[in-house]
Design an enzyme around this catalytic site. Structure first.
Site, PDB file in Angstrom:
ATOM      1  N   ILE A   1      97.962  46.419  31.723  1.00  0.00           N
ATOM      2  CA  ILE A   1      96.921  46.226  30.693  1.00  0.00           C
ATOM      3  C   ILE A   1      96.536  44.754  30.580  1.00  0.00           C
ATOM      4  CG2 ILE A   1      96.376  46.510  28.222  1.00  0.00           C
ATOM      5  CD1 ILE A   1      96.586  49.158  29.736  1.00  0.00           C
TER       6      ILE A   1
ATOM      7  N   LYS B   1     113.241  35.495  19.378  1.00  0.00           N
ATOM      8  CA  LYS B   1     114.180  34.849  20.291  1.00  0.00           C
ATOM      9  C   LYS B   1     113.525  34.486  21.628  1.00  0.00           C
ATOM     10  CE  LYS B   1     117.897  34.647  17.893  1.00  0.00           C
ATOM     11  NZ  LYS B   1     118.305  33.273  17.518  1.00  0.00           N
ATOM     12  N   THR B   2     113.701  33.257  22.049  1.00  0.00           N
ATOM     13  CA  THR B   2     113.050  32.804  23.284  1.00  0.00           C
ATOM     14  C   THR B   2     113.988  32.833  24.493  1.00  0.00           C
ATOM     15  OG1 THR B   2     113.655  30.498  22.949  1.00  0.00           O
ATOM     16  CG2 THR B   2     111.571  31.217  21.988  1.00  0.00           C
TER      17      THR B   2
ATOM     18  N   LYS C   1     108.695  25.214  21.973  1.00  0.00           N
ATOM     19  CA  LYS C   1     110.024  25.404  22.561  1.00  0.00           C
ATOM     20  C   LYS C   1     109.911  26.137  23.909  1.00  0.00           C
ATOM     21  CE  LYS C   1     114.433  27.427  21.118  1.00  0.00           C
ATOM     22  NZ  LYS C   1     115.045  28.220  20.054  1.00  0.00           N
TER      23      LYS C   1
ATOM     24  N   GLY D   1      98.857  70.625  37.793  1.00  0.00           N
ATOM     25  CA  GLY D   1     100.298  70.694  38.016  1.00  0.00           C
ATOM     26  C   GLY D   1     100.631  71.358  39.331  1.00  0.00           C
TER      27      GLY D   1
ATOM     28  N   CYS E   1      92.078  71.680  37.817  1.00  0.00           N
ATOM     29  CA  CYS E   1      92.859  71.932  39.028  1.00  0.00           C
ATOM     30  C   CYS E   1      93.777  73.146  38.835  1.00  0.00           C
ATOM     31  CB  CYS E   1      93.604  70.674  39.452  1.00  0.00           C
ATOM     32  SG  CYS E   1      93.866  70.633  41.232  1.00  0.00           S
TER      33      CYS E   1
ATOM     34  N   ARG F   1      96.108  71.713  47.312  1.00  0.00           N
ATOM     35  CA  ARG F   1      96.289  72.422  48.589  1.00  0.00           C
ATOM     36  C   ARG F   1      95.708  73.831  48.533  1.00  0.00           C
ATOM     37  NH1 ARG F   1     100.038  69.376  51.265  1.00  0.00           N
ATOM     38  NH2 ARG F   1     101.534  68.414  49.842  1.00  0.00           N
TER      39      ARG F   1
ATOM     40  N   HIS G   1      89.344  66.690  39.675  1.00  0.00           N
ATOM     41  CA  HIS G   1      89.913  65.953  38.538  1.00  0.00           C
ATOM     42  C   HIS G   1      88.865  65.019  37.923  1.00  0.00           C
ATOM     43  CE1 HIS G   1      94.243  66.907  39.194  1.00  0.00           C
ATOM     44  NE2 HIS G   1      93.808  67.155  40.408  1.00  0.00           N
TER      45      HIS G   1
ATOM     46  N   GLU H   1      88.942  63.575  35.166  1.00  0.00           N
ATOM     47  CA  GLU H   1      89.572  62.519  34.359  1.00  0.00           C
ATOM     48  C   GLU H   1      89.679  61.186  35.099  1.00  0.00           C
ATOM     49  OE1 GLU H   1      91.065  65.133  35.656  1.00  0.00           O
ATOM     50  OE2 GLU H   1      93.175  64.793  36.158  1.00  0.00           O
TER      51      GLU H   1
HETATM   52  N1  GLN Z   1      99.175  73.071  42.728  1.00  0.00           N
HETATM   53  C1  GLN Z   1      97.787  73.302  42.863  1.00  0.00           C
HETATM   54  C2  GLN Z   1      97.298  73.041  44.284  1.00  0.00           C
HETATM   55  O1  GLN Z   1      97.942  72.380  45.043  1.00  0.00           O
HETATM   56  C3  GLN Z   1      96.999  72.472  41.866  1.00  0.00           C
HETATM   57  C4  GLN Z   1      97.110  71.005  42.082  1.00  0.00           C
HETATM   58  C5  GLN Z   1      96.713  70.167  40.882  1.00  0.00           C
HETATM   59  O2  GLN Z   1      96.674  70.671  39.760  1.00  0.00           O
HETATM   60  N2  GLN Z   1      96.461  68.875  41.094  1.00  0.00           N
HETATM   61  O3  GLN Z   1      96.250  73.508  44.650  1.00  0.00           O
END
Ligand code: GLN
Length: 539
Positions: A21, A190-191, A226, A357, A384, A465, A510, A512
């Site tokens: 950051i 405290k330094t 200091k 996930g 995903c 995948r 994704h 995000e």
């Molecule tokens: N496990 C899933 C795949 O490999 C989804 C991957 C994920 O959510 N990034 O397709």
């Protein structure tokens, strides 16, 4: 061709002081003064990249346009700077050694004994200068992961020492981020830990130019004096970094403390142009003065460690500010979700995001959550694995395909509605082999997605995948789940929607990763807006 200057950021005393950051905030200030800046992270672990790491170890794996699986700090760099990073922005010890060993096998070292010094340090120096040598940047900020004094950081500190000597003091400086602990019983800051960590740096031949001191309490002039005396810096080079209300306050805090001007003075660059932070500050004002509030559930299996979903949480902050609402995120564990308690666990949510996930753990909970919000007409965004679970839920509960699953979870499922992508079938290595990085997606005109993006062709980042099994697409579309986004070349399903539902969108990519302060991601903005509409419909 620019004469690139280098700022190295090291960390002392403890980890988790927020080097990323501080580096991003400094970069932001320099960028808004008109300099072209990029940031790089060097990670001293032996993995080639964090792609194979469990998120519990290191938080989220961030993905760049060029498909690099990287440290989550790169997400901060992009969110702050609003420019994309690439593979060159993240280097690990594993990658350094791999490249040196490959060169050794090729015979590039002409019979020499290959050693940490000079071969590993030369490779590190080359990687650091790779970005600078493009001639694109006035300043490259290189963050050295880990804490000074760690055995594994030594080759990096030695490389920095050599570069400082080679480049000269006007071209390269060291900012050392350290902690000034407060002892409540003594009522004192405290330094000593900082003095020790600076000594450790000096033993390696590196003298910090600037100290940035993380602290919970204001650092008095006496303490600054200091620190300056015992750490070999000038008093004005001791910068206080008070705990901030939000990470997005840090650029302003650093500006008020003068970090950017001290850096520019040392690099003999002009500090005449002041940083223009109007847009940034507009965002902060909207973020801090919401007109409404929505409750959004984030269903995932790593919720104990919120860093595992860093980019999602930040994207909600950007989208909340864009809508002038506070997004109150509820972290809901997918493992504990059952048909019996789904209503209870999701009570009061104005929208639910089901997270990405890998692997089987917690997926039945995700499916239960999706069933509930689909039936209750609560806005849904699936990312995903979250999108894949929405497909499985629909297959089981609407198409009546009992036991439908992804072949990731059950290889011999009777209805493999999600299955391995063709090009993945021959792959055996886990690292760096997924469908990664930016890919195109064509949008159907009559869809939420088209309304959101306002164009027919978009590019988003991927890391997966498995894919929607298009053998089932007709059945899904007939029943009401539409593929509104597809890869234009391969027809891979990228987006699913339920037109019968007020706002139900699942994306294979994704979004995000591409949300920044100045460019909040339109899908998150629209999702937050849908949750607000849903909330109002309940009043
Ligand atoms: N496990 C899933 C795949 O490999 C989804 C991957 C994920 O959510 N990034 O397709």
């Amino acid at each position: 061709m620019k004469n690139t200057k280098y700022v190295f950021v090291t960390g002392g005393v403890t980890s988790s002081l927020g080097k990323g950051i501080i580096a991003a905030s400094l970069a932001k200030l320099l960028q808004e003064r008109g300099y072209s800046v990029t940031i790089q992270k060097l990670d001293p672990y032996i993995n080639i990249d964090p792609g194979t790491l469990n998120p519990y170890e290191h938080g989220e794996c961030y993905v760049t346009n060029d498909g690099a699986e990287t440290d989550l700090d790169l997400g901060h760099y992009e969110r702050f700077l609003n420019i994309p990073t690439s593979q060159a922005n993240n280097v690990t010890t594993g990658r350094i050694y791999q490249s040196v060993i490959d060169k050794e096998r090729k015979g590039d070292f002409l019979g020499k004994t290959v050693q940490v010094i000079p071969h590993i340090t030369d490779e590190i120096k080359e990687r650091i200068q790779l970005l600078g040598n493009t001639g694109e940047y006035d300043i490259v900020i290189t963050e050295i992961g880990g804490t000074v004094g760690d055995i594994e950081s030594l080759p990096y500190v030695e490389s920095v020492r050599q570069l400082l000597w080679e480049l000269g003091e006007e071209n390269a400086i060291v900012v050392h981020l350290t902690l000034i602990p407060y002892l409540a019983a003594a009522g004192e800051l405290k330094t000593k830990p900082t003095q020790h960590s600076v000594k450790m740096l000096m033993q390696s031949g590196v003298n910090p130019d600037i100290l940035v001191c993380r602290t919970e309490h204001h650092i008095s002039d006496d303490i600054k004096r200091k620190l300056a005396l015992f750490c070999n810096v000038k008093k004005e080079d001791v910068i206080e970094s008070l705990d901030a209300e939000t990470i997005y306050d840090v650029p302003n805090l650093m500006y008020n403390e003068g970090l950017d001007s001290v850096v520019l003075d040392k690099l003999k660059l002009s500090s005449e142009n002041k940083p223009i932070l109007n847009k940034w500050n507009d965002f902060i004002t909207r973020h801090k003065n919401p007109k409404d509030r929505v409750e959004i559930g984030l269903v995932g299996k790593y919720v104990e460690l919120q860093d595992a979903y860093k980019s999602i949480a930040e994207a909600f902050i950007h989208a909340g500010a864009a809508n002038e609402v506070k997004v109150n995120l509820h972290w809901i564990h997918s493992e504990g979700l059952t048909p019996e308690n789904a209503a209870e666990k999701l009570k009061g949510m104005h929208g639910v995001l089901v997270a990405p996930g890998f692997g089987e753990r917690g997926i039945e909970g995700k499916i239960e959550a999706i069933k509930y919000i689909r039936e209750q007409h609560i806005p849904f965004l699936g990312i995903c694995l979250g999108m894949q679970m929405a497909v499985i839920e629909y297959a089981r509960n609407v198409l009546g395909l009992k036991g439908a699953n992804s072949t990731e979870m059950v290889q011999n499922t009777p209805f493999p509605v999600i299955n391995l992508m063709e090009e993945q079938k021959s792959i055996t290595d886990m690292g760096g082999t997924m469908r990664l990085g930016s890919w195109e997606c064509g949008l159907k005109k009559e869809s939420i997605s088209y309304d959101v993006y306002q164009k027919e062709l978009i590019e988003e980042r991927h890391r997966h995948r498995y894919e929607f099994n298009s053998e089932y697409l007709n059945d899904f579309e007939k029943a009401g789940m539409l593929a509104t986004g597809k890869n234009p070349k391969t027809d891979l399903v990228e987006i699913i929607e339920l037109p019968e539902h007020p706002w139900f969108v699942g994306v294979q990519y994704h979004p995000e990763y591409k949300s920044t302060v100045l460019n909040p991601h339109p899908l998150f903005v629209a999702f937050v807006n849908a949750t607000l509409t849903h909330k109002k419909s309940l009043d």
